[in-house]
Structure formats: C-alpha cells, structure tokens
Design an enzyme around this catalytic site. Sequence first.
Site, mmCIF file in Angstrom:
data_model
loop_
_atom_site.group_PDB
_atom_site.id
_atom_site.type_symbol
_atom_site.label_atom_id
_atom_site.label_comp_id
_atom_site.label_asym_id
_atom_site.label_seq_id
_atom_site.Cartn_x
_atom_site.Cartn_y
_atom_site.Cartn_z
ATOM 1 N N THR A 1 27.848 3.977 -13.793
ATOM 2 C CA THR A 1 28.488 4.736 -12.714
ATOM 3 C C THR A 1 29.509 3.884 -11.970
ATOM 4 O O THR A 1 29.340 2.674 -11.827
ATOM 5 C CB THR A 1 27.458 5.291 -11.717
ATOM 6 O OG1 THR A 1 28.173 5.943 -10.645
ATOM 7 C CG2 THR A 1 26.570 4.219 -11.116
ATOM 8 N N ASP B 1 36.126 -14.275 -6.266
ATOM 9 C CA ASP B 1 36.672 -13.075 -6.921
ATOM 10 C C ASP B 1 35.859 -12.621 -8.135
ATOM 11 O O ASP B 1 35.597 -11.428 -8.300
ATOM 12 C CB ASP B 1 38.128 -13.301 -7.341
ATOM 13 C CG ASP B 1 39.060 -13.346 -6.137
ATOM 14 O OD1 ASP B 1 38.605 -13.030 -5.022
ATOM 15 O OD2 ASP B 1 40.245 -13.701 -6.313
ATOM 16 N N THR C 1 38.483 -21.100 -3.555
ATOM 17 C CA THR C 1 38.933 -21.448 -2.209
ATOM 18 C C THR C 1 38.071 -22.519 -1.557
ATOM 19 O O THR C 1 38.574 -23.364 -0.815
ATOM 20 C CB THR C 1 38.906 -20.179 -1.318
ATOM 21 O OG1 THR C 1 39.761 -19.218 -1.913
ATOM 22 C CG2 THR C 1 39.391 -20.466 0.083
ATOM 23 N N SER D 1 38.937 -18.364 -9.668
ATOM 24 C CA SER D 1 37.967 -17.671 -10.518
ATOM 25 C C SER D 1 38.577 -16.497 -11.272
ATOM 26 O O SER D 1 37.965 -15.973 -12.206
ATOM 27 C CB SER D 1 36.751 -17.235 -9.710
ATOM 28 O OG SER D 1 37.049 -16.134 -8.906
ATOM 29 N N SER D 2 39.778 -16.076 -10.909
ATOM 30 C CA SER D 2 40.443 -15.024 -11.698
ATOM 31 C C SER D 2 40.812 -15.547 -13.081
ATOM 32 O O SER D 2 41.094 -14.762 -13.989
ATOM 33 C CB SER D 2 41.699 -14.533 -10.979
ATOM 34 O OG SER D 2 41.323 -13.986 -9.743
ATOM 35 N N CYS E 1 29.991 4.456 -8.890
ATOM 36 C CA CYS E 1 29.453 4.351 -7.529
ATOM 37 C C CYS E 1 28.932 2.929 -7.325
ATOM 38 O O CYS E 1 28.458 2.296 -8.260
ATOM 39 C CB CYS E 1 28.284 5.313 -7.334
ATOM 40 S SG CYS E 1 28.779 7.032 -7.350
HETATM 41 N N1 ASP Z 1 40.987 -16.341 -5.505
HETATM 42 C C1 ASP Z 1 39.855 -17.146 -5.118
HETATM 43 C C2 ASP Z 1 38.920 -17.270 -6.308
HETATM 44 O O1 ASP Z 1 38.183 -16.384 -6.597
HETATM 45 C C3 ASP Z 1 39.169 -16.577 -3.945
HETATM 46 C C4 ASP Z 1 37.934 -17.332 -3.548
HETATM 47 O O2 ASP Z 1 37.760 -18.494 -3.852
HETATM 48 O O3 ASP Z 1 37.097 -16.767 -2.871
HETATM 49 O O4 ASP Z 1 38.922 -18.263 -6.969
#
Ligand code: ASP
Length: 342
Positions: A276, A91, A14, A59-60, A278
């Site tokens: 974990t 992400d 982003t 980044s996904s 957590c």
């Molecule tokens: N979906 C975006 C990414 O991780 C969100 C971000 O840039 O914070 O690339």
Amino acid sequence: MSQRSVLIIYTGGTIGMLADPRTGALRAMDLSHLEEQVPELERMGVRLGSVAFEKPIDSSDMRPMDWVRIARIIGDHYAEYDGFVVLHGSDTMAYTASALSFLLEGLAKPVILTGSQLPIGTIRTDAKENLITAIEIAAAYEGDRPVVPEVAVYFEYSLYRGNRTVKVHAERFEAFRSPNWPRLAEAGVRIKYDRASILPQRTGPLKVHQQVDDRVGVIRLFPGIRPDWVRHALSMPELKAVVLTTFGSGNGPTDKAFLDALRDAAERGVILVNATQCVGGRVEQGRYQTSRAFVDMGMLSAHDMTVEAAVTKLMFLLGQGLSDALVSERFERSSCGEVGGG
Ligand code: ASP
C-alpha cells in the site's frame, strides 16, 4: 560490570559534515575529528572504535553493494564489539536499515543507525544527541544480554525497528516513524525500552549475506496511470520483481488494459508484490473488487511491510538464488520482524 565496546561505522550524510568557517560550505568530516566535535564521548565509559567509508557519501548515493559493505564491516568486527552504530544520511536510512536486517541473519547484537538533520559542528545540531544516545543504546546490556539485539534507527529521542521505519519529514528533527510497529524505546531523562516490541535474543552464529539482486522495480499507482506506461515499465529485460504501490488496502484500477499489462508480466515470471502507498495499515487483497484481479494473477501481498522493506527484501531473496516459488513463500513470512505480528 565490564566496559562495553561500540564500533562506529561512518558512511556519510549530514551528521558528518563540517561547515567551512570562511565559506560556510559543507564538507565531509574526517572521522578522527569526531571526538573533538563531541568531547562527551570520552566520558561515556564505552570503548569506541571506528571505521569510515574511504569516501563518505550522501545517502542518496547508497547502492545495494554499500549495504553489503556495511554488513561486511559488522561481520568482520562482530566478535570484537558489543554493539554497532552506523552513521548514515537520513534520506535513505530506512532502506539501509531494512537491508541490513535481512543481510545480517541471526544478528544477536545491537546495530543502531543514526544521522542528523543538521551537521555535527553547527550550534543547533541534533547530531550530538542522536550520536550519544545511539551509542548508549548500542552499549546497553543486562548481564550478558543486549537490550536491543536487532537493527534499529535512533532519531530525535525515539528508537524504531529498522525494517519498519520510514522517513516522513524532510526538515523536522523528528524525521522518522514506524507506523506499523511501536517504538522500541523513548529517550527522555532515562531511556525507556518497550521490551515487548523488541525482537527476542537470537542464539546461533551470525551469517552475513553478500549477494543482492537489484533487478527490482517499483510502480506507484495514481488515478489516470496509463496502461501503456505500465506495460513499458514491466517490459525491462531481466526484470525479476516489481512492487506495485497501490491505493488503500491494496486496490487499483480495474481497467482491462492495465490488468492485462500486469498479467502478461506475471505470466513471463515477473514476481509482483502489492504494497500500500498509505503510510500505515495493511494490504488486504480481495477485500474490494478493485483488488480481486491481483489475487487471481498471483500477486503477493506485502501485508503491513513498508515499501522500503518490501524492495530490499526482494533484492535480498533474489540475491540468494532461490527459486521463484521459494522467493514468494519467504517474502510474505516474517524473518526479522518486518511483517505482521513480529
Ligand atoms: N542528504 C543527506 C543524506 O541523506 C541528508 C541527511 O544526511 O540527513 O545523506
């Protein structure tokens, strides 16, 4: 004092999006427009260079080979710059930060990852502050020593050790935490560094590792998890290691069929790790009856490592072509502050 230099590595996310003035749709910014967007950069007194991924990505879509790509860029420019800022989507930033900490063995200069929740061109953006302060931290030296000679994440006035970081919020500007390690710095009117929490300066050359083995899985436990589902997941051919995210201090069901599925995988040579689910705290295998069987089948403990660090560390260690015994031994030992007391 000589002018410090920082290389900005733009991978996407982003932070580098611009809203089309007519349609409002977000598109990736050309890095050459960065200085236009943030005129303050010129006044920082830091010599800036930049390298961008040919095609910036959300980044996904980051894959292990992209972590290697970033590590290689740092290695190629290591002598030329005093510090590095990696612009990255938030992400999966915690995974990339963890992976880089392992891939960059012997790192002795700052590598600061940052991003933003809002694009850099928008009015309420958090991108400018994140970028400017990340550069300031990457360029912070005392004499010839960098203040933060490690991989770190800077986000919303806080600096965290990269391999201790987790993304904890999808919307808040304060999106990250490092529950098991103190913040490395807090940026207020001045940037206050917590020196005792920062890794000591390393000496010796940087070694950029370029092999990562992705034959790793994660199984998150939940009450009612079906043993046949676990057995199915563990039956993937060539599976090398699995992180089991367990309850509390490392506990799980004592159901025989569930434990048999795990034991059979361990006997086939799959490395099992207990981490974990957590957010904070540590695994203490054997403390409760509900983790006793894990000890008996030789499951490794992730101790207080994040799942992000555990997964990327396994990929890194397996990528080195080490024997299973060495992977196991090195996994539980800290290599760059990812586990235990530092
Ligand atoms: N979906 C975006 C990414 O991780 C969100 C971000 O840039 O914070 O690339």
